[in-house]
Design an enzyme around this catalytic site. Structure first.
Site, short mmCIF file in Angstrom:
data_model
loop_
_atom_site.label_atom_id
_atom_site.label_comp_id
_atom_site.label_asym_id
_atom_site.label_seq_id
_atom_site.Cartn_x
_atom_site.Cartn_y
_atom_site.Cartn_z
N GLY A 271 0.81 -1.21 0.00
CA GLY A 271 0.00 0.00 0.00
C GLY A 271 0.84 1.26 0.00
O GLY A 271 1.95 1.32 -0.55
N SER A 272 0.33 2.29 0.66
CA SER A 272 0.94 3.62 0.56
C SER A 272 2.28 3.77 1.24
O SER A 272 2.94 4.80 1.09
CB SER A 272 -0.04 4.67 1.14
OG SER A 272 -1.19 4.77 0.32
#
Length: 630
Positions: free
Chosen positions: A331-332
């Protein structure tokens, strides 16, 4: 003419003339007389009978004649000398040739090999050997096998009588009856006095801390062979080869192996992780603390786990080590890598801008932002607002080929090798040249799956000055120098990453981990899980990374949660800030003092001097309010 017959009274004819009187031309006689010196050959002599068949031999042997005693003594001495030589040769043969049928001895050698103790970095014992007794049998020596089976199963009720009877009925020299019996059971079996049943001392591996650090420490089998974790690593480093060759070193000659784990910090980490897993009803979770300057894993846990003292649960599918063996889209948290790539490439400075106009269309694919700003964003704002669109545009500007080169340089495209054998290859696009869609999605943590500890290694390099230090589970020497490791980014890029992570903890998505006094920097990451080839919006994998302190980094904290559920008090949000970020904040507050990192009442006034000298003086000022909720 032939001579006429002689009349009676008539004289004999004269003798034949000598040979010389014959004419030379006369024919030779048909048969020549034998020369005088040729005599008839004598008959061959008869072969004497063997010595033992001669009457004279036995007569001499039993004779009491003193004149023949010397010969008898010599003969007897010769016979005994020959017999003695045969015995000596046979003993030498037995001494130089291994006894293939001595199963008991072979088993004793196999189980007697010890293993070195495993300790944490402070000397606390994590694994050690204890002496236990095991029961064996020599089936060929057992007289009544049915009676032996009945008596042994009465003392050892967990044994299967049919299987034991089959063992005792085999034509073998050695079989195990039961490994590791109690002293009381040993005494009862001893009192039976069964011939062919005996005891062997063995080394049993015990783990006094149970589940604590189980995936790192690993476990052994009944023969004390390492099967997982550092236990297997030791066997792969030569301990197993020594055992296989029959070289058993006594335990006192084996120096303890100090792991990088801190037992106190590992206990606190696992405790917080178990509470959070119950709080958020997560399917699984994992956490780790990494020393960014040495690469030592200070604490680690992956839940669900198992007890290495009873490792039957270790093979369950859900109990694998999610830190090193599991691969996930992070993810981020990958946005930190993309931001560092953009600045290190020279195409962007820290205050460069990129369009945050959403959505972003790439062919038939559309990229959205969780909280779109729809304006130009500086690089710190891209990070603070966790903009997928802005991050994708950074990657597309740099180009897929440079992006692939940069991620490979940070160790994200190859299998990470540590002391733990449990690891896997990252999952990445198959094509040699990444497409624009792959490049854009990988920029914000989708389309590339790595092990969480592998991602930690890269982020540690971003904050420790740019040095890529491979994580280790073995304690490193005090003189370890990180500057001897490969440098993957510039020092100013590293300081810029520390600044944006600190800003994100103050006003961005990482506020829940901003523990007062520790100058924390962090980044959230929320990824949708792939189910049957499609992203499932209801199943999330959340990640949070935090560095403390941001001005002089020492430790990197990681928490991941698999399918956490949102809570009513959090508005039922299940993104990283509400679960993994919450856990990481509690970890920093509880563990940092244990690791010698007390809170500071006065925070640094010049935490980022290199950036300030480059003209970014605002980095040493409090951050403005704002931020997203990734």
């Amino acid at each position: 003419m032939p001579n006429a017959a002689r009349a009676p009274g008539e004289p004999f004819p004269p003798a034949a003339p000598p040979p010389e009187a014959y004419d030379a031309a006369a024919p030779e006689p048909r048969f020549m007389p034998e020369p005088a010196f040729v005599q008839a050959a004598p008959p061959p002599p008869r072969k004497p009978p063997p010595l033992l068949l001669r009457k004279s031999f036995w007569r001499a042997l039993i004779s009491t004649d003193l004149d023949k005693s010397r010969g008898r003594i010599r003969l007897v001495a010769l016979m005994f000398g020959a017999l003695f030589c045969v015995f000596i040769a046979r003993l030498a043969y037995f001494g130089m040739t291994p006894n293939q049928h001595s199963a008991q001895r072979d088993a004793a050698e196999a189980v007697s090999a010890a293993r070195p103790d495993l300790t944490d970095r402070n000397g606390e014992v994590l694994a050690t050997d204890v002496k236990v007794m095991s029961v064996f049998a020599e089936p060929r020596s057992i007289i009544d096998k049915d009676e032996a089976t009945e008596q042994l199963t009465a003392i050892l009720p967990d044994l299967n009588a049919r299987e034991l009877r089959e063992k005792l009925g085999k034509k073998k020299g050695f079989v195990w009856i039961k490994r590791e019996v109690s002293p009381a059971q040993q005494n009862q079996i001893f009192r039976l006095g069964l011939p062919g049943v005996g005891f062997l001392p063995e080394h049993k591996r015990v783990y006094p801390n149970g589940r604590l650090g189980a995936h790192v420490v690993g476990f052994t089998n009944a023969d004390n062979d390492g099967l997982q974790g550092v236990e297997k690593y030791l066997d792969d480093q030569g301990l197993g080869a020594l055992r296989a060759s029959g070289i058993a070193m006594p335990k006192q000659e084996l120096a303890p192996v100090a792991l990088s784990l801190d037992l106190r910090a590992t206990h606190a980490l696992r405790d917080e992780l178990a509470k959070a897993m119950d709080r958020f009803k997560a399917k699984a979770s994992a956490a780790a603390i990494l020393d960014v300057n040495t690469g030592e894993v200070i604490a680690a846990a992956s839940l669900p786990d198992y007890d290495p003292n009873d490792p039957r649960d270790a093979l369950k599918e859900e109990n694998f080590n999610r830190l090193t063996y599991g691969v996930f889209e992070m993810g981020s948290t990958f946005k930190a890598l993309t931001l560092a790539m953009a600045m290190d490439s020279g195409k962007f400075a820290m205050m460069s801008t990129v369009s945050g106009q959403a959505p972003l269309h790439i062919g038939r694919n559309v990229i959205h932002d969780y909280h779109p700003k729809n304006r130009m964003l500086t690089l710190p704002e891209v990070f603070k607002y966790s903009s997928n669109v802005g991050t994708a545009r950074l990657a597309l500007t740099v180009g897929p080929d440079y992006q692939k080169y940069f991620l490979k340089k940070l160790g994200q495209l190859d299998r990470m090798r540590t002391e733990l054998p449990e690891s896997r290859e990252p999952m990445q696009p198959r094509q040699a040249h990444w497409s624009q869609v792959s490049s854009a999605t990988i920029a914000f943590g989708h389309g590339l799956a790595v092990a969480p500890l592998q991602a930690m290694m890269a982020v540690a390099a971003l904050v420790n000055g740019g040095y890529l230090v491979t994580p280790t589970f073995i304690k490193r020497p005090l003189d370890f120098d990180k500057t001897a490791q490969p440098r993957v980014i510039k020092p100013e890029t590293s300081e810029a990453l520390r600044y944006v992570m600190r800003m994100n903890a103050e006003v961005g998505t990482a506020k829940k981990a901003n523990v007062p006094g520790y100058f924390v920097g962090g980044k959230t990451g929320t990824a949708e899980k792939v189910v049957h080839g499609r992203y499932d919006h209801s199943k999330l994998f959340t990640t949070f990374m935090a560095v403390a302190p941001s001005d002089q980094p020492r430790y990197l904290f990681l928490t991941v949660m698999d399918e956490p559920q949102g809570l009513p008090e959090d508005g039922h949000f299940a993104t990283s800030a509400y679960n993994s970020g919450y856990v990481t904040g509690r970890l920093i507050e509880r563990v940092s003092p244990i690791l010698g990192l007390p809170p500071r009442l006065d925070l640094p006034t010049q935490p980022f001097p290199l950036l300030a000298r480059m003209g970014y003086g605002f980095v040493n000022q409090p951050a403005a309010q704002g931020g997203g909720e990734d």
